[in-house]
Enzyme design. Sequence first.
Site, PDB file in Angstrom:
ATOM      1  N   ALA A 134       6.153  41.111 -38.398  1.00  0.00           N
ATOM      2  CA  ALA A 134       7.209  40.435 -38.555  1.00  0.00           C
ATOM      3  C   ALA A 134       6.479  38.899 -37.518  1.00  0.00           C
ATOM      4  CB  ALA A 134       8.104  41.268 -36.910  1.00  0.00           C
ATOM      5  N   GLN A 135       5.679  39.440 -37.052  1.00  0.00           N
ATOM      6  CA  GLN A 135       4.780  38.089 -36.001  1.00  0.00           C
ATOM      7  C   GLN A 135       4.899  37.020 -36.407  1.00  0.00           C
ATOM      8  OE1 GLN A 135       4.712  36.567 -32.988  1.00  0.00           O
ATOM      9  NE2 GLN A 135       5.648  37.978 -32.509  1.00  0.00           N
ATOM     10  N   GLU A 191       5.837  56.531 -39.125  1.00  0.00           N
ATOM     11  CA  GLU A 191       7.047  55.879 -38.287  1.00  0.00           C
ATOM     12  C   GLU A 191       7.472  57.385 -38.489  1.00  0.00           C
ATOM     13  OE1 GLU A 191       6.214  52.147 -35.874  1.00  0.00           O
ATOM     14  OE2 GLU A 191       7.573  51.874 -37.351  1.00  0.00           O
ATOM     15  N   GLY A 222      16.877  33.120 -46.468  1.00  0.00           N
ATOM     16  CA  GLY A 222      16.722  34.183 -46.294  1.00  0.00           C
ATOM     17  C   GLY A 222      17.129  34.135 -44.367  1.00  0.00           C
ATOM     18  N   ASP A 230       7.010  36.686 -45.216  1.00  0.00           N
ATOM     19  CA  ASP A 230       6.128  37.919 -45.992  1.00  0.00           C
ATOM     20  C   ASP A 230       6.065  37.148 -47.664  1.00  0.00           C
ATOM     21  OD1 ASP A 230       5.862  39.942 -44.259  1.00  0.00           O
ATOM     22  OD2 ASP A 230       7.898  40.890 -45.050  1.00  0.00           O
ATOM     23  N   GLY A 275      15.350  36.591 -42.757  1.00  0.00           N
ATOM     24  CA  GLY A 275      14.780  37.440 -41.790  1.00  0.00           C
ATOM     25  C   GLY A 275      14.519  37.148 -40.989  1.00  0.00           C
ATOM     26  N   PHE A 276      12.884  37.577 -40.443  1.00  0.00           N
ATOM     27  CA  PHE A 276      12.411  36.390 -38.760  1.00  0.00           C
ATOM     28  C   PHE A 276      12.472  35.534 -38.928  1.00  0.00           C
ATOM     29  CE2 PHE A 276      11.360  41.254 -38.714  1.00  0.00           C
ATOM     30  CZ  PHE A 276      11.958  41.698 -36.858  1.00  0.00           C
ATOM     31  N   GLY A 277      11.472  35.014 -40.793  1.00  0.00           N
ATOM     32  CA  GLY A 277      10.871  33.470 -40.296  1.00  0.00           C
ATOM     33  C   GLY A 277      12.507  33.037 -40.662  1.00  0.00           C
TER      34      GLY A 277
HETATM   35  C1  LIG Z   1      10.600  49.836 -43.040  1.00  0.00           C
HETATM   36  C2  LIG Z   1       9.235  48.472 -42.458  1.00  0.00           C
HETATM   37  C3  LIG Z   1       9.118  48.927 -41.592  1.00  0.00           C
HETATM   38  C4  LIG Z   1       8.304  47.440 -40.646  1.00  0.00           C
HETATM   39  N1  LIG Z   1       7.568  47.940 -39.508  1.00  0.00           N
HETATM   40  C5  LIG Z   1       6.931  46.247 -38.579  1.00  0.00           C
HETATM   41  C6  LIG Z   1       6.668  47.066 -37.545  1.00  0.00           C
HETATM   42  O1  LIG Z   1       6.373  47.815 -36.651  1.00  0.00           O
HETATM   43  N2  LIG Z   1       5.609  46.065 -36.885  1.00  0.00           N
HETATM   44  C7  LIG Z   1       6.176  44.447 -38.103  1.00  0.00           C
HETATM   45  O2  LIG Z   1       5.251  43.545 -37.274  1.00  0.00           O
HETATM   46  N3  LIG Z   1       6.617  44.519 -39.044  1.00  0.00           N
HETATM   47  C8  LIG Z   1       7.161  45.194 -39.599  1.00  0.00           C
HETATM   48  N4  LIG Z   1       7.658  45.075 -40.811  1.00  0.00           N
HETATM   49  C9  LIG Z   1       7.305  44.048 -41.752  1.00  0.00           C
HETATM   50  C10 LIG Z   1       8.440  42.749 -40.961  1.00  0.00           C
HETATM   51  O3  LIG Z   1       9.432  43.162 -40.829  1.00  0.00           O
HETATM   52  C11 LIG Z   1       8.511  41.853 -41.989  1.00  0.00           C
HETATM   53  O4  LIG Z   1       7.188  41.132 -42.185  1.00  0.00           O
HETATM   54  C12 LIG Z   1       9.298  40.551 -41.835  1.00  0.00           C
HETATM   55  O5  LIG Z   1      10.265  41.176 -41.736  1.00  0.00           O
HETATM   56  C13 LIG Z   1       8.839  39.894 -42.530  1.00  0.00           C
HETATM   57  O6  LIG Z   1       9.701  38.420 -42.472  1.00  0.00           O
HETATM   58  P1  LIG Z   1      10.433  37.119 -43.433  1.00  0.00           P
HETATM   59  O7  LIG Z   1      11.192  36.533 -42.905  1.00  0.00           O
HETATM   60  O8  LIG Z   1       9.032  37.329 -44.311  1.00  0.00           O
HETATM   61  O9  LIG Z   1      11.675  38.921 -44.625  1.00  0.00           O
HETATM   62  P2  LIG Z   1      12.612  39.720 -44.095  1.00  0.00           P
HETATM   63  O10 LIG Z   1      12.659  39.213 -42.857  1.00  0.00           O
HETATM   64  O11 LIG Z   1      12.113  40.293 -44.776  1.00  0.00           O
HETATM   65  O12 LIG Z   1      13.852  38.994 -44.570  1.00  0.00           O
HETATM   66  C14 LIG Z   1      14.221  38.313 -45.512  1.00  0.00           C
HETATM   67  C15 LIG Z   1      15.445  38.249 -46.127  1.00  0.00           C
HETATM   68  O13 LIG Z   1      15.458  36.727 -46.920  1.00  0.00           O
HETATM   69  C16 LIG Z   1      16.970  37.532 -47.779  1.00  0.00           C
HETATM   70  N5  LIG Z   1      17.466  37.243 -49.044  1.00  0.00           N
HETATM   71  C17 LIG Z   1      16.333  37.853 -49.953  1.00  0.00           C
HETATM   72  N6  LIG Z   1      16.197  36.982 -50.908  1.00  0.00           N
HETATM   73  C18 LIG Z   1      16.658  36.681 -51.401  1.00  0.00           C
HETATM   74  C19 LIG Z   1      18.096  35.546 -51.915  1.00  0.00           C
HETATM   75  N7  LIG Z   1      17.661  35.333 -53.834  1.00  0.00           N
HETATM   76  N8  LIG Z   1      19.127  35.114 -51.589  1.00  0.00           N
HETATM   77  C20 LIG Z   1      19.389  34.493 -50.466  1.00  0.00           C
HETATM   78  N9  LIG Z   1      18.930  35.800 -48.979  1.00  0.00           N
HETATM   79  C21 LIG Z   1      17.812  36.461 -49.760  1.00  0.00           C
HETATM   80  C22 LIG Z   1      16.984  39.202 -46.884  1.00  0.00           C
HETATM   81  O14 LIG Z   1      18.752  40.119 -47.213  1.00  0.00           O
HETATM   82  C23 LIG Z   1      16.596  38.987 -46.558  1.00  0.00           C
HETATM   83  O15 LIG Z   1      17.570  38.690 -44.354  1.00  0.00           O
HETATM   84  C24 LIG Z   1       8.417  46.547 -41.093  1.00  0.00           C
HETATM   85  C25 LIG Z   1       9.111  46.896 -41.936  1.00  0.00           C
HETATM   86  C26 LIG Z   1       9.649  47.335 -43.191  1.00  0.00           C
HETATM   87  C27 LIG Z   1      10.777  47.542 -44.646  1.00  0.00           C
END
Ligand SMILES: Cc1cc2nc3c(=O)[nH]c(=O)nc-3n(C[C@H](O)[C@H](O)[C@H](O)COP(=O)(O)OP(=O)(O)OC[C@H]3O[C@@H](n4cnc5c(N)ncnc54)[C@H](O)[C@@H]3O)c2cc1C
Length: 447
Positions: free
Chosen positions: A328-329, A182, A23, A311, A25-27
């Site tokens: 995100a934070q 939003e 993944g 998350d 994403g932010f993490g």
């Molecule tokens: C519509 C929306 C609005 C939001 N607004 C806010 C906001 O205003 N402020 C805020 O702080 N937070 C907000 N959030 C929450 C924030 O975006 C998440 O908390 C944050 O993205 C979590 O980061 P993460 O790295 O855990 O996961 P993510 O950013 O979700 O990244 C996970 C990644 O893992 C990849 N992945 C998943 N499974 C697999 C797999 N099996 N193999 C390969 N890749 C995989 C996905 O493609 C993705 O790129 C919002 C979320 C959404 C959906």
Amino acid sequence: MELMRHLALNIPDTSKPRVVIIGAGFGGLNTAMGLSDEKFQVVLFDKHNYHTFQPLLYQVASAGLQADSIAGPLRNLFHKRKDVHFRMLKVQAIDPAANTINTSAGDLKYDYLIISGGAKTNYFGNENVQRFTSALKTIPDALNLRSQLMQLFEWASLNADPNIADHLLNFVLIGAGPTGVEMAGALSELKRHILHKDYPRLDFTKMRIYLLDGLDRVLPPMSAKASARAQRDLEKMGVIIRLNTMVQDYDGETVRIKDGESIKSFCVIWSAGVTGETMPGLPKEWAERGRLLTDSNCRIIGSSNVFAIGDIALMKQEKYPKGHPGMAQPAIQMGKYLAKNLWALHQQQPIKPFNYFDKGSLATIGRGKAVADLPGNIFFGGRIAWYIWLFVHISFLVTFRNKLLVLTNWIWNLFTYDKGNRLIIRPYIRKGDERAKEVFNNNESGS
Ligand SMILES: Cc1cc2nc3c(=O)[nH]c(=O)nc-3n(C[C@H](O)[C@H](O)[C@H](O)COP(=O)(O)OP(=O)(O)OC[C@H]3O[C@@H](n4cnc5c(N)ncnc54)[C@H](O)[C@@H]3O)c2cc1C
């Protein structure tokens, strides 16, 4: 398919410990960026070849931004890194006993595995809701929703069926968290500033935006002041808010509410719940309610070399007995923490526990309207909160190009009241939506 028969991961052998990250994403992105090439080989997997800036997805869905302005191309981000290997693949399973992950291009051994797969939409087992509502978790979701919205306006302008005329422009948002709030605000702005110019013969007094939630306030994770202000602003903007309202079912045209009431709508957006992404192969006891239980070093309880962040992680700490907020934070801070400490962990040195620094939370409602809960119980509403929101979102976008594109779009929107991305590039027909199919099959895509 012949071309896809011979696939291989093509990851070079290494004498360094190999860190596999699931993944970007932010993490995951922050971990990959922070780990040292000298000490580790990093292999980063994601289903997409870009990082998604989820907080602005609603602006893509409501035609305010182009999709690529919130997508950070992953290969670009690692141009200067010698031992970071990105592969655009879904990790299909994990075998923790063999220290291996499995993909459609083969298996890969890891020394350390960091699971940062984020969250997925939770439909609480309701198949109808899953089938007929629109979600907003990914860029394809946002583009589908944008097409669906724009198609409905086009359909409304063609409609001659009195049975649906009254509800063709009903939009229902289920879940009054930040996404619902939003998106409701953005739909109201489209209605007030733009749509009547695009469709001068349509009666937009018939366009109703409903925001429903089972709880007793909007923005439940934020302060009571923020909830009250957001509700007041949305209602002034014409959004119909129904709280303490549990949705039971949706058949594609009628939303059924628990007390027997119903609302007709062809566009229902579901943002009422999330759960951790599925990671097949992990022992059941590693998870609790869909999230992976970790200790205060982000290490999964019961494992020595598998970590979970963002998350998907459930780190119970005194101040956060139910885990950190799904924002995100926490994901960014966990990603940075792990990048900083993995070498010490590798050398079996003690490290400090993860300590989340809460920078506050923000939600925007519309032009000049937002709410901000800042550390120290400081609350801002209205224009000041909106400026804070603009600044924070620009600064957290991952590439300079993303920042520039978003900023120029916002400046354009600010002066023109226009949202220039109201294009139906890729028509979207909901599964089982026979009526929409009839209307839009005339306009074949791809030719
Ligand atoms: C519509 C929306 C609005 C939001 N607004 C806010 C906001 O205003 N402020 C805020 O702080 N937070 C907000 N959030 C929450 C924030 O975006 C998440 O908390 C944050 O993205 C979590 O980061 P993460 O790295 O855990 O996961 P993510 O950013 O979700 O990244 C996970 C990644 O893992 C990849 N992945 C998943 N499974 C697999 C797999 N099996 N193999 C390969 N890749 C995989 C996905 O493609 C993705 O790129 C919002 C979320 C959404 C959906």
